[in-house]
Motif scaffolding. Structure first.
Motif, PDB file in Angstrom:
ATOM      1  N   GLY A  24       0.815  -0.902  -0.625  1.00 19.28           N
ATOM      2  CA  GLY A  24      -0.180  -0.166  -0.117  1.00 19.28           C
ATOM      3  C   GLY A  24       0.697   1.275   0.112  1.00 19.28           C
ATOM      4  N   LYS A  25       1.538   1.199   0.765  1.00 21.33           N
ATOM      5  CA  LYS A  25       2.669   2.670   1.417  1.00 21.33           C
ATOM      6  C   LYS A  25       3.596   2.475  -0.616  1.00 21.33           C
ATOM      7  CE  LYS A  25       3.835   2.795   5.712  1.00 21.33           C
ATOM      8  NZ  LYS A  25       4.826   2.194   6.684  1.00 21.33           N
ATOM      9  N   GLN A  26       3.856   1.404  -1.498  1.00 19.85           N
ATOM     10  CA  GLN A  26       4.314   1.873  -2.677  1.00 19.85           C
ATOM     11  C   GLN A  26       3.149   2.007  -3.759  1.00 19.85           C
ATOM     12  OE1 GLN A  26       6.107  -2.234  -2.898  1.00 19.85           O
ATOM     13  NE2 GLN A  26       7.184  -2.094  -1.776  1.00 19.85           N
ATOM     14  N   LEU A  27       1.782   1.845  -3.383  1.00 16.96           N
ATOM     15  CA  LEU A  27       1.242   1.979  -4.550  1.00 16.96           C
ATOM     16  C   LEU A  27       1.110   3.828  -5.414  1.00 16.96           C
ATOM     17  CD1 LEU A  27      -2.526  -0.073  -3.586  1.00 16.96           C
ATOM     18  CD2 LEU A  27      -0.805  -0.247  -5.452  1.00 16.96           C
ATOM     19  N   PRO A  28       1.235   4.574  -4.579  1.00 18.87           N
ATOM     20  CA  PRO A  28       1.281   5.898  -5.172  1.00 18.87           C
ATOM     21  C   PRO A  28       2.121   5.875  -6.035  1.00 18.87           C
ATOM     22  CG  PRO A  28       0.543   5.735  -3.154  1.00 18.87           C
ATOM     23  CD  PRO A  28       0.770   4.868  -3.248  1.00 18.87           C
ATOM     24  N   THR A  29       3.683   5.105  -5.728  1.00 18.48           N
ATOM     25  CA  THR A  29       3.816   5.582  -7.000  1.00 18.48           C
ATOM     26  C   THR A  29       4.528   5.093  -7.831  1.00 18.48           C
ATOM     27  OG1 THR A  29       5.700   5.862  -4.900  1.00 18.48           O
ATOM     28  CG2 THR A  29       7.144   4.932  -6.447  1.00 18.48           C
ATOM     29  N   ILE A  30       4.081   3.296  -8.155  1.00 21.83           N
ATOM     30  CA  ILE A  30       3.413   1.910  -9.004  1.00 21.83           C
ATOM     31  C   ILE A  30       2.123   3.205  -9.681  1.00 21.83           C
ATOM     32  CG2 ILE A  30       2.214   0.010  -9.595  1.00 21.83           C
ATOM     33  CD1 ILE A  30       3.578  -1.143  -6.875  1.00 21.83           C
ATOM     34  N   LEU A  31       1.091   3.801  -9.197  1.00 21.75           N
ATOM     35  CA  LEU A  31       0.001   3.561 -10.293  1.00 21.75           C
ATOM     36  C   LEU A  31       1.134   5.340 -11.300  1.00 21.75           C
ATOM     37  CD1 LEU A  31      -2.673   3.971  -6.925  1.00 21.75           C
ATOM     38  CD2 LEU A  31      -2.537   2.287  -9.361  1.00 21.75           C
ATOM     39  N   ARG A  32       1.632   6.317 -10.537  1.00 17.72           N
ATOM     40  CA  ARG A  32       2.008   8.049 -10.766  1.00 17.72           C
ATOM     41  C   ARG A  32       2.504   6.539 -12.194  1.00 17.72           C
ATOM     42  NH1 ARG A  32       2.944   9.490  -5.485  1.00 17.72           N
ATOM     43  NH2 ARG A  32       0.579   9.888  -4.511  1.00 17.72           N
ATOM     44  N   LYS A  33       3.474   5.931 -12.018  1.00 17.58           N
ATOM     45  CA  LYS A  33       4.987   5.615 -13.616  1.00 17.58           C
ATOM     46  C   LYS A  33       3.881   5.260 -14.358  1.00 17.58           C
ATOM     47  CE  LYS A  33       8.215   3.081 -11.791  1.00 17.58           C
ATOM     48  NZ  LYS A  33       8.980   2.670 -11.065  1.00 17.58           N
ATOM     49  N   ILE A  34       3.063   4.092 -14.099  1.00 19.25           N
ATOM     50  CA  ILE A  34       1.740   3.604 -14.702  1.00 19.25           C
ATOM     51  C   ILE A  34       0.855   5.325 -15.815  1.00 19.25           C
ATOM     52  CG2 ILE A  34      -0.380   2.387 -15.386  1.00 19.25           C
ATOM     53  CD1 ILE A  34       0.986   0.410 -13.754  1.00 19.25           C
ATOM     54  N   ILE A  35       0.345   5.725 -14.890  1.00 20.18           N
ATOM     55  CA  ILE A  35      -0.393   7.287 -15.438  1.00 20.18           C
ATOM     56  C   ILE A  35       0.495   7.545 -17.039  1.00 20.18           C
ATOM     57  CG2 ILE A  35      -1.896   9.189 -14.897  1.00 20.18           C
ATOM     58  CD1 ILE A  35      -2.978   7.341 -12.194  1.00 20.18           C
ATOM     59  N   LYS A  36       1.585   8.011 -15.956  1.00 18.11           N
ATOM     60  CA  LYS A  36       2.982   9.339 -16.773  1.00 18.11           C
ATOM     61  C   LYS A  36       4.152   8.246 -17.621  1.00 18.11           C
ATOM     62  CE  LYS A  36       3.588  11.725 -12.845  1.00 18.11           C
ATOM     63  NZ  LYS A  36       4.398  12.998 -11.658  1.00 18.11           N
ATOM     64  N   GLY A  37       2.724   7.253 -17.920  1.00 17.97           N
ATOM     65  CA  GLY A  37       3.676   6.245 -19.025  1.00 17.97           C
ATOM     66  C   GLY A  37       5.016   5.588 -18.768  1.00 17.97           C
ATOM     67  N   LYS A  38       5.452   5.017 -18.426  1.00 18.57           N
ATOM     68  CA  LYS A  38       6.817   5.486 -17.383  1.00 18.57           C
ATOM     69  C   LYS A  38       6.583   4.073 -17.593  1.00 18.57           C
ATOM     70  CE  LYS A  38       8.127   9.712 -14.783  1.00 18.57           C
ATOM     71  NZ  LYS A  38       8.347   9.919 -14.241  1.00 18.57           N
ATOM     72  N   GLU A  39       7.380   3.410 -17.084  1.00 17.21           N
ATOM     73  CA  GLU A  39       8.357   1.983 -17.613  1.00 17.21           C
ATOM     74  C   GLU A  39       7.617   1.347 -15.772  1.00 17.21           C
ATOM     75  OE1 GLU A  39      11.839  -1.304 -17.860  1.00 17.21           O
ATOM     76  OE2 GLU A  39      12.216   0.302 -18.800  1.00 17.21           O
ATOM     77  N   VAL A  40       7.256   0.141 -15.962  1.00 15.40           N
ATOM     78  CA  VAL A  40       6.664   0.171 -15.227  1.00 15.40           C
ATOM     79  C   VAL A  40       7.168  -1.808 -14.453  1.00 15.40           C
ATOM     80  CG1 VAL A  40       4.686  -1.010 -13.180  1.00 15.40           C
ATOM     81  CG2 VAL A  40       4.809   0.713 -14.437  1.00 15.40           C
ATOM     82  N   LYS A  41       8.034  -2.085 -13.878  1.00 19.87           N
ATOM     83  CA  LYS A  41       8.397  -4.155 -13.692  1.00 19.87           C
ATOM     84  C   LYS A  41       7.285  -4.733 -13.318  1.00 19.87           C
ATOM     85  CE  LYS A  41      12.450  -2.551 -10.830  1.00 19.87           C
ATOM     86  NZ  LYS A  41      13.334  -2.527  -9.795  1.00 19.87           N
ATOM     87  N   LYS A  42       7.397  -6.221 -13.654  1.00 22.19           N
ATOM     88  CA  LYS A  42       6.099  -6.891 -13.752  1.00 22.19           C
ATOM     89  C   LYS A  42       5.819  -6.971 -12.094  1.00 22.19           C
ATOM     90  CE  LYS A  42       5.232 -11.190 -15.696  1.00 22.19           C
ATOM     91  NZ  LYS A  42       5.716 -12.946 -16.179  1.00 22.19           N
ATOM     92  N   ALA A  43       7.279  -7.129 -11.480  1.00 20.82           N
ATOM     93  CA  ALA A  43       6.487  -7.075  -9.964  1.00 20.82           C
ATOM     94  C   ALA A  43       6.161  -6.308  -9.573  1.00 20.82           C
ATOM     95  CB  ALA A  43       8.108  -7.917  -8.963  1.00 20.82           C
ATOM     96  N   GLU A  44       6.071  -4.894  -9.366  1.00 20.83           N
ATOM     97  CA  GLU A  44       5.438  -4.248  -9.516  1.00 20.83           C
ATOM     98  C   GLU A  44       3.463  -4.435  -9.717  1.00 20.83           C
ATOM     99  OE1 GLU A  44       7.916   0.169  -9.212  1.00 20.83           O
ATOM    100  OE2 GLU A  44       7.544  -0.772 -11.333  1.00 20.83           O
ATOM    101  N   ILE A  45       3.351  -4.392 -11.050  1.00 21.31           N
ATOM    102  CA  ILE A  45       2.268  -4.474 -11.614  1.00 21.31           C
ATOM    103  C   ILE A  45       0.463  -6.000 -10.489  1.00 21.31           C
ATOM    104  CG2 ILE A  45       1.147  -5.775 -13.547  1.00 21.31           C
ATOM    105  CD1 ILE A  45       1.141  -3.123 -14.317  1.00 21.31           C
ATOM    106  N   SER A  46       1.787  -6.695 -10.739  1.00 33.23           N
ATOM    107  CA  SER A  46       2.237  -8.176  -9.884  1.00 33.23           C
ATOM    108  C   SER A  46       1.452  -7.773  -8.203  1.00 33.23           C
ATOM    109  CB  SER A  46       2.991  -9.005  -9.522  1.00 33.23           C
ATOM    110  OG  SER A  46       3.263  -9.560 -10.834  1.00 33.23           O
ATOM    111  N   GLU A  47       2.364  -6.470  -7.365  1.00 33.99           N
ATOM    112  CA  GLU A  47       1.468  -6.437  -6.790  1.00 33.99           C
ATOM    113  C   GLU A  47       0.901  -5.143  -6.636  1.00 33.99           C
ATOM    114  OE1 GLU A  47       5.207  -4.432  -5.581  1.00 33.99           O
ATOM    115  OE2 GLU A  47       6.043  -5.580  -4.643  1.00 33.99           O
ATOM    116  N   LEU A  48       0.249  -4.693  -7.656  1.00 37.17           N
ATOM    117  CA  LEU A  48      -0.601  -3.396  -7.994  1.00 37.17           C
ATOM    118  C   LEU A  48      -2.292  -4.649  -7.153  1.00 37.17           C
ATOM    119  CD1 LEU A  48      -2.348  -1.495  -8.124  1.00 37.17           C
ATOM    120  CD2 LEU A  48      -1.840  -1.009 -11.155  1.00 37.17           C
ATOM    121  N   ARG A  49      -1.956  -5.718  -8.900  1.00 41.69           N
ATOM    122  CA  ARG A  49      -3.374  -6.419  -8.892  1.00 41.69           C
ATOM    123  C   ARG A  49      -3.294  -6.727  -7.393  1.00 41.69           C
ATOM    124  NH1 ARG A  49      -4.698  -7.631 -13.520  1.00 41.69           N
ATOM    125  NH2 ARG A  49      -3.511  -7.991 -15.746  1.00 41.69           N
ATOM    126  N   TYR A  50      -2.635  -7.172  -6.766  1.00 39.09           N
ATOM    127  CA  TYR A  50      -2.824  -8.495  -5.897  1.00 39.09           C
ATOM    128  C   TYR A  50      -3.686  -7.407  -4.666  1.00 39.09           C
ATOM    129  CZ  TYR A  50      -2.690 -10.523  -0.943  1.00 39.09           C
ATOM    130  OH  TYR A  50      -2.906 -11.157  -0.167  1.00 39.09           O
TER     131      TYR A  50
END
Length: 176
Positions: A24-50
Protein backbone atom coordinates in the motif's frame (compact mmCIF):
# COMPACT_ATOMS: atom_id res chain seq x y z
CA UNK A 1 5.75 -16.78 -4.99
CA UNK A 2 6.04 -14.08 -2.33
CA UNK A 3 2.64 -12.64 -3.26
CA UNK A 4 0.73 -15.87 -2.58
CA UNK A 5 -0.35 -15.02 0.93
CA UNK A 6 -3.94 -13.92 0.42
CA UNK A 7 -6.53 -16.23 1.92
CA UNK A 8 -9.92 -15.57 0.27
CA UNK A 9 -11.69 -17.82 2.78
CA UNK A 10 -10.67 -16.24 6.05
CA UNK A 11 -8.77 -13.57 7.89
CA UNK A 12 -5.29 -12.39 7.06
CA UNK A 13 -2.53 -13.49 9.35
CA UNK A 14 -0.20 -10.82 10.74
CA UNK A 15 2.45 -11.42 8.08
CA UNK A 16 -0.13 -10.98 5.33
CA UNK A 17 -1.39 -7.74 6.86
CA UNK A 18 2.15 -6.38 7.05
CA UNK A 19 2.77 -7.24 3.39
CA UNK A 20 -0.46 -5.54 2.32
CA UNK A 21 0.51 -2.41 4.24
CA UNK A 22 3.98 -2.50 2.63
CA UNK A 23 2.48 -2.77 -0.87
CA UNK A 24 0.00 0.00 0.00
CA UNK A 25 2.86 2.39 0.70
CA UNK A 26 4.34 1.71 -2.75
CA UNK A 27 1.03 2.04 -4.63
CA UNK A 28 1.04 5.79 -5.25
CA UNK A 29 4.45 5.50 -6.91
CA UNK A 30 3.41 2.49 -9.00
CA UNK A 31 0.17 4.15 -10.10
CA UNK A 32 1.87 7.42 -11.07
CA UNK A 33 4.43 5.50 -13.14
CA UNK A 34 1.64 3.73 -15.04
CA UNK A 35 -0.41 6.91 -15.52
CA UNK A 36 2.63 8.86 -16.78
CA UNK A 37 3.53 6.04 -19.18
CA UNK A 38 6.82 5.23 -17.47
CA UNK A 39 8.33 1.77 -17.34
CA UNK A 40 6.80 -0.43 -14.65
CA UNK A 41 8.35 -3.67 -13.46
CA UNK A 42 6.40 -6.91 -13.70
CA UNK A 43 6.65 -7.31 -9.91
CA UNK A 44 5.06 -3.87 -9.42
CA UNK A 45 2.13 -4.84 -11.65
CA UNK A 46 1.75 -8.06 -9.65
CA UNK A 47 1.77 -6.10 -6.40
CA UNK A 48 -0.87 -3.70 -7.74
CA UNK A 49 -3.10 -6.58 -8.86
CA UNK A 50 -2.65 -8.32 -5.53
CA UNK A 51 -3.42 -5.19 -3.52
CA UNK A 52 -6.60 -4.55 -5.52
CA UNK A 53 -7.73 -8.09 -4.71
CA UNK A 54 -6.60 -8.45 -1.12
CA UNK A 55 -6.72 -4.85 0.09
CA UNK A 56 -10.22 -4.05 -1.13
CA UNK A 57 -11.60 -3.68 2.38
CA UNK A 58 -8.87 -1.29 3.53
CA UNK A 59 -10.48 1.83 2.06
CA UNK A 60 -7.31 3.57 0.94
CA UNK A 61 -9.06 6.67 -0.42
CA UNK A 62 -5.75 8.30 -1.36
CA UNK A 63 -5.35 6.04 -4.38
CA UNK A 64 -8.93 6.13 -5.73
CA UNK A 65 -8.39 9.03 -8.16
CA UNK A 66 -5.26 7.36 -9.52
CA UNK A 67 -7.13 4.07 -9.88
CA UNK A 68 -9.89 5.79 -11.85
CA UNK A 69 -7.27 7.38 -14.14
CA UNK A 70 -5.80 3.92 -14.65
CA UNK A 71 -8.97 2.52 -16.28
CA UNK A 72 -8.69 4.21 -19.71
CA UNK A 73 -4.97 3.52 -19.90
CA UNK A 74 -5.11 -0.10 -18.74
CA UNK A 75 -8.60 -1.50 -19.50
CA UNK A 76 -7.39 -4.92 -18.31
CA UNK A 77 -7.42 -3.49 -14.76
CA UNK A 78 -11.06 -2.36 -15.00
CA UNK A 79 -12.48 -5.38 -13.16
CA UNK A 80 -10.03 -5.07 -10.27
CA UNK A 81 -10.40 -1.29 -10.00
CA UNK A 82 -14.20 -1.49 -10.13
CA UNK A 83 -14.21 -4.24 -7.53
CA UNK A 84 -11.97 -2.17 -5.23
CA UNK A 85 -14.03 1.00 -5.67
CA UNK A 86 -17.28 -0.94 -5.41
CA UNK A 87 -16.30 -2.32 -2.00
CA UNK A 88 -15.53 1.18 -0.83
CA UNK A 89 -18.70 2.78 -2.17
CA UNK A 90 -21.06 0.06 -0.94
CA UNK A 91 -19.55 -0.47 2.51
CA UNK A 92 -19.67 3.22 3.43
CA UNK A 93 -23.46 3.09 3.49
CA UNK A 94 -23.56 -0.02 5.65
CA UNK A 95 -21.77 1.81 8.44
CA UNK A 96 -24.65 3.91 9.68
CA UNK A 97 -28.02 5.43 8.88
CA UNK A 98 -27.80 9.23 8.68
CA UNK A 99 -30.88 9.67 10.89
CA UNK A 100 -29.20 7.83 13.79
CA UNK A 101 -26.04 9.95 13.75
CA UNK A 102 -24.94 12.89 15.86
CA UNK A 103 -24.54 16.26 14.13
CA UNK A 104 -20.78 15.77 13.85
CA UNK A 105 -21.27 12.28 12.38
CA UNK A 106 -23.94 13.61 9.97
CA UNK A 107 -21.47 16.22 8.71
CA UNK A 108 -18.83 13.53 8.19
CA UNK A 109 -21.38 11.30 6.45
CA UNK A 110 -22.30 14.17 4.06
CA UNK A 111 -18.61 14.73 3.26
CA UNK A 112 -18.14 11.02 2.51
CA UNK A 113 -21.28 11.05 0.37
CA UNK A 114 -19.96 14.04 -1.62
CA UNK A 115 -16.62 12.27 -2.09
CA UNK A 116 -18.43 9.15 -3.32
CA UNK A 117 -20.59 11.18 -5.69
CA UNK A 118 -17.40 12.66 -7.14
CA UNK A 119 -16.06 9.13 -7.67
CA UNK A 120 -19.37 8.16 -9.29
CA UNK A 121 -19.19 11.09 -11.72
CA UNK A 122 -15.62 10.19 -12.72
CA UNK A 123 -16.57 6.57 -13.40
CA UNK A 124 -19.62 7.74 -15.36
CA UNK A 125 -17.43 9.99 -17.52
CA UNK A 126 -15.11 7.09 -18.34
CA UNK A 127 -18.10 4.86 -19.13
CA UNK A 128 -19.60 7.48 -21.45
CA UNK A 129 -16.28 7.97 -23.28
CA UNK A 130 -16.80 4.56 -24.90
CA UNK A 131 -13.98 2.36 -23.75
CA UNK A 132 -12.77 -0.07 -26.36
CA UNK A 133 -13.97 -3.28 -24.74
CA UNK A 134 -17.43 -4.46 -23.80
CA UNK A 135 -15.88 -6.18 -20.79
CA UNK A 136 -14.61 -2.85 -19.40
CA UNK A 137 -17.97 -1.19 -20.05
CA UNK A 138 -19.73 -4.07 -18.31
CA UNK A 139 -17.70 -3.63 -15.10
CA UNK A 140 -18.05 0.14 -15.14
CA UNK A 141 -21.83 -0.16 -15.59
CA UNK A 142 -22.00 -2.78 -12.85
CA UNK A 143 -20.14 -0.45 -10.46
CA UNK A 144 -22.39 2.45 -11.41
CA UNK A 145 -25.58 0.43 -10.99
CA UNK A 146 -24.59 -0.97 -7.58
CA UNK A 147 -24.13 2.47 -6.09
CA UNK A 148 -26.89 4.31 -4.26
CA UNK A 149 -26.13 7.24 -6.57
CA UNK A 150 -27.58 5.44 -9.57
CA UNK A 151 -31.04 6.54 -8.41
CA UNK A 152 -29.92 10.15 -8.04
CA UNK A 153 -27.79 10.46 -11.16
CA UNK A 154 -29.77 12.01 -14.03
CA UNK A 155 -28.08 10.22 -16.94
CA UNK A 156 -28.11 6.71 -15.53
CA UNK A 157 -31.73 5.56 -16.07
CA UNK A 158 -31.82 6.88 -19.67
CA UNK A 159 -28.62 4.89 -20.32
CA UNK A 160 -30.22 1.72 -18.96
CA UNK A 161 -33.28 2.34 -21.15
CA UNK A 162 -31.02 2.84 -24.19
CA UNK A 163 -29.20 -0.44 -23.49
CA UNK A 164 -32.46 -2.39 -23.07
CA UNK A 165 -33.77 -1.01 -26.39
CA UNK A 166 -30.50 -1.63 -28.29
CA UNK A 167 -30.50 -5.09 -29.94
CA UNK A 168 -26.70 -4.92 -30.31
CA UNK A 169 -26.10 -4.41 -26.58
CA UNK A 170 -26.35 -8.12 -25.82
CA UNK A 171 -23.41 -8.06 -23.42
CA UNK A 172 -24.83 -5.20 -21.31
CA UNK A 173 -28.57 -5.93 -21.58
CA UNK A 174 -28.81 -8.47 -18.71
CA UNK A 175 -27.11 -6.00 -16.40
CA UNK A 176 -29.37 -3.14 -17.53
Amino acid sequence: EELKFYNPYGQFNETSQQKIVKIGKQLPTILRKIIKGKEVKKAEISELRYYLKAGAGLFNTEIIDDLIQLIPQKPSFTFLVCRYIGFYMSDIYKLASPENLSEKEKKMFREVKEFNFDIYEKIWKIYKNNLSTDWAKFWLLKTLSASLFSKEFSGFQPELNRIVADPNAKFLRPLA
